[in-house]
Design a protein around this motif. Structure first.
Motif, PDB file in Angstrom:
ATOM      1  N   THR A   1       7.317  -2.696 -13.607  1.00  0.00           N
ATOM      2  CA  THR A   1       8.306  -1.626 -13.648  1.00  0.00           C
ATOM      3  C   THR A   1       7.680  -0.362 -13.066  1.00  0.00           C
ATOM      4  O   THR A   1       6.483  -0.104 -13.224  1.00  0.00           O
ATOM      5  CB  THR A   1       8.805  -1.363 -15.077  1.00  0.00           C
ATOM      6  N   LEU A   2       8.514   0.415 -12.392  1.00  0.00           N
ATOM      7  CA  LEU A   2       8.059   1.617 -11.698  1.00  0.00           C
ATOM      8  C   LEU A   2       8.736   2.850 -12.291  1.00  0.00           C
ATOM      9  O   LEU A   2       9.856   2.774 -12.807  1.00  0.00           O
ATOM     10  CB  LEU A   2       8.403   1.536 -10.208  1.00  0.00           C
ATOM     11  N   ARG A   3       8.060   3.955 -12.206  1.00  0.00           N
ATOM     12  CA  ARG A   3       8.678   5.217 -12.604  1.00  0.00           C
ATOM     13  C   ARG A   3       9.647   5.660 -11.511  1.00  0.00           C
ATOM     14  O   ARG A   3       9.407   5.446 -10.330  1.00  0.00           O
ATOM     15  CB  ARG A   3       7.611   6.286 -12.827  1.00  0.00           C
ATOM     16  N   TRP A   4      10.742   6.301 -11.928  1.00  0.00           N
ATOM     17  CA  TRP A   4      11.666   6.882 -10.950  1.00  0.00           C
ATOM     18  C   TRP A   4      10.994   8.095 -10.302  1.00  0.00           C
ATOM     19  O   TRP A   4      10.074   8.692 -10.870  1.00  0.00           O
ATOM     20  CB  TRP A   4      12.968   7.307 -11.626  1.00  0.00           C
ATOM     21  N   SER A   5      11.450   8.452  -9.128  1.00  0.00           N
ATOM     22  CA  SER A   5      10.831   9.569  -8.401  1.00  0.00           C
ATOM     23  C   SER A   5      10.886  10.866  -9.207  1.00  0.00           C
ATOM     24  O   SER A   5       9.975  11.697  -9.124  1.00  0.00           O
ATOM     25  CB  SER A   5      11.525   9.769  -7.052  1.00  0.00           C
ATOM     26  N   THR A   6      11.936  11.039 -10.018  1.00  0.00           N
ATOM     27  CA  THR A   6      12.054  12.256 -10.824  1.00  0.00           C
ATOM     28  C   THR A   6      11.076  12.277 -11.988  1.00  0.00           C
ATOM     29  O   THR A   6      10.897  13.320 -12.631  1.00  0.00           O
ATOM     30  CB  THR A   6      13.486  12.382 -11.370  1.00  0.00           C
ATOM     31  N   GLU A   7      10.441  11.140 -12.275  1.00  0.00           N
ATOM     32  CA  GLU A   7       9.483  11.070 -13.379  1.00  0.00           C
ATOM     33  C   GLU A   7       8.052  11.368 -12.937  1.00  0.00           C
ATOM     34  O   GLU A   7       7.160  11.496 -13.777  1.00  0.00           O
ATOM     35  CB  GLU A   7       9.533   9.687 -14.040  1.00  0.00           C
ATOM     36  N   VAL A   8       7.822  11.449 -11.635  1.00  0.00           N
ATOM     37  CA  VAL A   8       6.493  11.766 -11.113  1.00  0.00           C
ATOM     38  C   VAL A   8       6.516  13.204 -10.606  1.00  0.00           C
ATOM     39  O   VAL A   8       7.281  13.546  -9.697  1.00  0.00           O
ATOM     40  CB  VAL A   8       6.096  10.799  -9.975  1.00  0.00           C
TER      41      VAL A   8
ATOM     42  N   ALA B   1       0.807  -1.219   0.000  1.00  0.00           N
ATOM     43  CA  ALA B   1       0.000   0.000   0.000  1.00  0.00           C
ATOM     44  C   ALA B   1       0.839   1.267   0.000  1.00  0.00           C
ATOM     45  O   ALA B   1       0.327   2.351  -0.291  1.00  0.00           O
ATOM     46  CB  ALA B   1      -0.931  -0.001   1.213  1.00  0.00           C
ATOM     47  N   GLN B   2       2.132   1.150   0.300  1.00  0.00           N
ATOM     48  CA  GLN B   2       2.993   2.333   0.333  1.00  0.00           C
ATOM     49  C   GLN B   2       3.365   2.835  -1.055  1.00  0.00           C
ATOM     50  O   GLN B   2       3.790   3.983  -1.209  1.00  0.00           O
ATOM     51  CB  GLN B   2       4.274   2.024   1.122  1.00  0.00           C
ATOM     52  N   VAL B   3       3.227   1.991  -2.067  1.00  0.00           N
ATOM     53  CA  VAL B   3       3.617   2.379  -3.425  1.00  0.00           C
ATOM     54  C   VAL B   3       2.401   2.942  -4.153  1.00  0.00           C
ATOM     55  O   VAL B   3       1.450   2.221  -4.446  1.00  0.00           O
ATOM     56  CB  VAL B   3       4.197   1.178  -4.206  1.00  0.00           C
ATOM     57  N   SER B   4       2.417   4.232  -4.440  1.00  0.00           N
ATOM     58  CA  SER B   4       1.295   4.890  -5.105  1.00  0.00           C
ATOM     59  C   SER B   4       1.136   4.370  -6.534  1.00  0.00           C
ATOM     60  O   SER B   4       2.120   4.050  -7.211  1.00  0.00           O
ATOM     61  CB  SER B   4       1.536   6.401  -5.142  1.00  0.00           C
ATOM     62  N   PHE B   5      -0.114   4.310  -7.000  1.00  0.00           N
ATOM     63  CA  PHE B   5      -0.373   3.858  -8.370  1.00  0.00           C
ATOM     64  C   PHE B   5       0.269   4.791  -9.394  1.00  0.00           C
ATOM     65  O   PHE B   5       0.470   4.418 -10.555  1.00  0.00           O
ATOM     66  CB  PHE B   5      -1.882   3.764  -8.620  1.00  0.00           C
ATOM     67  N   LEU B   6       0.620   6.014  -8.996  1.00  0.00           N
ATOM     68  CA  LEU B   6       1.262   6.957  -9.907  1.00  0.00           C
ATOM     69  C   LEU B   6       2.624   6.444 -10.385  1.00  0.00           C
ATOM     70  O   LEU B   6       3.110   6.847 -11.444  1.00  0.00           O
ATOM     71  CB  LEU B   6       1.444   8.319  -9.228  1.00  0.00           C
ATOM     72  N   TYR B   7       3.242   5.560  -9.598  1.00  0.00           N
ATOM     73  CA  TYR B   7       4.569   5.057  -9.953  1.00  0.00           C
ATOM     74  C   TYR B   7       4.501   3.818 -10.850  1.00  0.00           C
ATOM     75  O   TYR B   7       5.525   3.391 -11.382  1.00  0.00           O
ATOM     76  CB  TYR B   7       5.356   4.724  -8.679  1.00  0.00           C
ATOM     77  N   LEU B   8       3.313   3.243 -11.036  1.00  0.00           N
ATOM     78  CA  LEU B   8       3.197   2.013 -11.805  1.00  0.00           C
ATOM     79  C   LEU B   8       3.404   2.284 -13.288  1.00  0.00           C
ATOM     80  O   LEU B   8       2.873   3.247 -13.839  1.00  0.00           O
ATOM     81  CB  LEU B   8       1.823   1.375 -11.581  1.00  0.00           C
TER      82      LEU B   8
ATOM     83  N   SER C   1      17.856  -2.922 -22.578  1.00  0.00           N
ATOM     84  CA  SER C   1      19.048  -2.066 -22.450  1.00  0.00           C
ATOM     85  C   SER C   1      18.805  -0.829 -21.600  1.00  0.00           C
ATOM     86  O   SER C   1      19.581   0.126 -21.640  1.00  0.00           O
ATOM     87  CB  SER C   1      19.562  -1.640 -23.838  1.00  0.00           C
ATOM     88  N   ARG C   2      17.749  -0.835 -20.807  1.00  0.00           N
ATOM     89  CA  ARG C   2      17.452   0.311 -19.941  1.00  0.00           C
ATOM     90  C   ARG C   2      17.261  -0.168 -18.518  1.00  0.00           C
ATOM     91  O   ARG C   2      16.610  -1.197 -18.285  1.00  0.00           O
ATOM     92  CB  ARG C   2      16.192   1.028 -20.430  1.00  0.00           C
ATOM     93  N   GLN C   3      17.817   0.573 -17.572  1.00  0.00           N
ATOM     94  CA  GLN C   3      17.672   0.206 -16.168  1.00  0.00           C
ATOM     95  C   GLN C   3      16.319   0.671 -15.639  1.00  0.00           C
ATOM     96  O   GLN C   3      15.876   1.788 -15.916  1.00  0.00           O
ATOM     97  CB  GLN C   3      18.785   0.828 -15.330  1.00  0.00           C
ATOM     98  N   HIS C   4      15.658  -0.212 -14.900  1.00  0.00           N
ATOM     99  CA  HIS C   4      14.334   0.101 -14.350  1.00  0.00           C
ATOM    100  C   HIS C   4      14.308  -0.166 -12.847  1.00  0.00           C
ATOM    101  O   HIS C   4      14.953  -1.099 -12.361  1.00  0.00           O
ATOM    102  CB  HIS C   4      13.253  -0.779 -14.990  1.00  0.00           C
ATOM    103  N   LEU C   5      13.534   0.640 -12.143  1.00  0.00           N
ATOM    104  CA  LEU C   5      13.106   0.287 -10.803  1.00  0.00           C
ATOM    105  C   LEU C   5      11.857  -0.553 -10.986  1.00  0.00           C
ATOM    106  O   LEU C   5      11.048  -0.299 -11.886  1.00  0.00           O
ATOM    107  CB  LEU C   5      12.788   1.539  -9.993  1.00  0.00           C
ATOM    108  N   ALA C   6      11.672  -1.590 -10.175  1.00  0.00           N
ATOM    109  CA  ALA C   6      10.548  -2.496 -10.393  1.00  0.00           C
ATOM    110  C   ALA C   6      10.049  -3.047  -9.073  1.00  0.00           C
ATOM    111  O   ALA C   6      10.752  -3.022  -8.056  1.00  0.00           O
ATOM    112  CB  ALA C   6      10.953  -3.645 -11.321  1.00  0.00           C
ATOM    113  N   ALA C   7       8.809  -3.531  -9.102  1.00  0.00           N
ATOM    114  CA  ALA C   7       8.206  -4.174  -7.938  1.00  0.00           C
ATOM    115  C   ALA C   7       7.950  -5.636  -8.275  1.00  0.00           C
ATOM    116  O   ALA C   7       7.382  -5.949  -9.320  1.00  0.00           O
ATOM    117  CB  ALA C   7       6.890  -3.491  -7.568  1.00  0.00           C
TER     118      ALA C   7
END
Length: 288
Positions: free
Chosen positions: A163-170, A100-107, A145-151
């Motif tokens: 895959t999640l958006r980086w904090s700078t992308e939100v 629940a801590q991960v906002s849907f905005l990062y999905l 060929s791209r690094q991703h943050l992911a859940a």
């Protein structure tokens, strides 16, 4: 069944769980190809110099990074490749957080994970342990060929990688002006708020994604089907591309490595680190 786009392993403590990554979504974008109306041949594009309008050869094209409006620095393919993330073929779990801590905005983009033929036990154990904990794994992974943050998420009978958006992308919500502080501050009465709540209750239903349709796409498909039945179809043969073979990661005994991982966590940084199983050798880039 879709084809695997990536093979590697989940890195979990000292454990590697060999997996295959499959797309969890499929595009239903209604697109159109440009055709020559005289012959219905596909129309390509020509690379031109936007200032002069003249065609330019492929060998005269370089990559430029726009660091200011209209100002560029040129980078060679070798310099770009040197900065690219290493193709580790692992989903490296950095930690676990409450879902629940991960906002849907990062999905961003979801993928299904399937176990290697030898990894059913380790896959099931990790999936069920995640489901019981109510947590998701936060990981780093290199895809396309791209690094991703992911859940890493337990999704019913499967593990999913989102895959999640980086904090700078939100964007920060503070950048949006004119948001009312509360309904009361905006002049909403208690009666109006209660009626809005009741309307929401009356319109509440069970989530069934199959009950919603892209009506525009349905109309285009119906139009295309009618034209085919009227004999107005024209076939263009696609170009097929061969796909390079891939390799999967090695599997190790999960129980033993779980014990050693927990022992390391309790022992602290002063203890000697146990040897770590290695994932499969690096693969070259592979198109999805």
């Amino acid at each position: 069944m879709p084809r695997a786009i990536w093979k590697g392993a989940i890195s979990f403590g000292l454990v590697y769980v060999p997996i295959e990554v499959f797309p969890a979504t499929q595009s239903e974008h209604t697109g159109f190809n440009l055709l020559d109306k005289r012959s219905l041949d596909p129309v390509g594009y020509q690379q031109i110099n936007k200032r002069t309008g003249k065609p330019i050869k492929r060998e005269d094209i370089v990559r430029g990074y726009e660091y200011e409006k209209g100002a560029y620095v040129v980078m060679s393919d070798e310099e770009i490749d040197a900065a690219s993330p290493e193709q580790t073929q692992t989903v490296d779990i950095l930690g676990f957080v409450e879902a629940a801590q991960v906002s849907f905005l990062y999905l961003d983009t979801p993928y299904w994970l399937a176990p290697d033929k030898r990894a059913g036990k380790t896959y099931a154990l990790l999936r069920d342990a995640l489901a019981a904990s109510g947590k998701i794994g936060i990981a780093n992974v290199v895809l396309h060929s791209r690094q991703h943050l992911a859940a890493l998420v337990a999704a019913g009978p499967a593990l999913a990688l989102q895959t999640l958006r980086w904090s700078t992308e939100v964007r920060d919500i503070d950048e949006i002006q004119g948001l009312p502080k509360s309904a009361k501050a905006a002049g909403v009465s208690a009666g109006e708020l209660n009626m809005a709540k009741k309307l929401i209750d009356d319109m509440s239903t069970t989530w069934d994604p199959a009950s919603y349709h892209d009506t525009y796409r349905d109309a285009i498909l119906a139009l295309a089907d009618r034209k085919v039945r009227e004999g107005k179809a024209h076939e263009i043969m696609p170009v097929e591309h061969a796909e390079a073979p891939s390799r999967s990661a090695d599997i190790v005994d999960l129980s033993e490595l779980l014990k050693r991982s927990l022992g390391q966590r309790k022992g602290g940084a002063g203890e000697e680190e146990a040897p770590r199983a290695k994932p499969a050798a690096k693969r070259g880039r592979k198109a999805a």
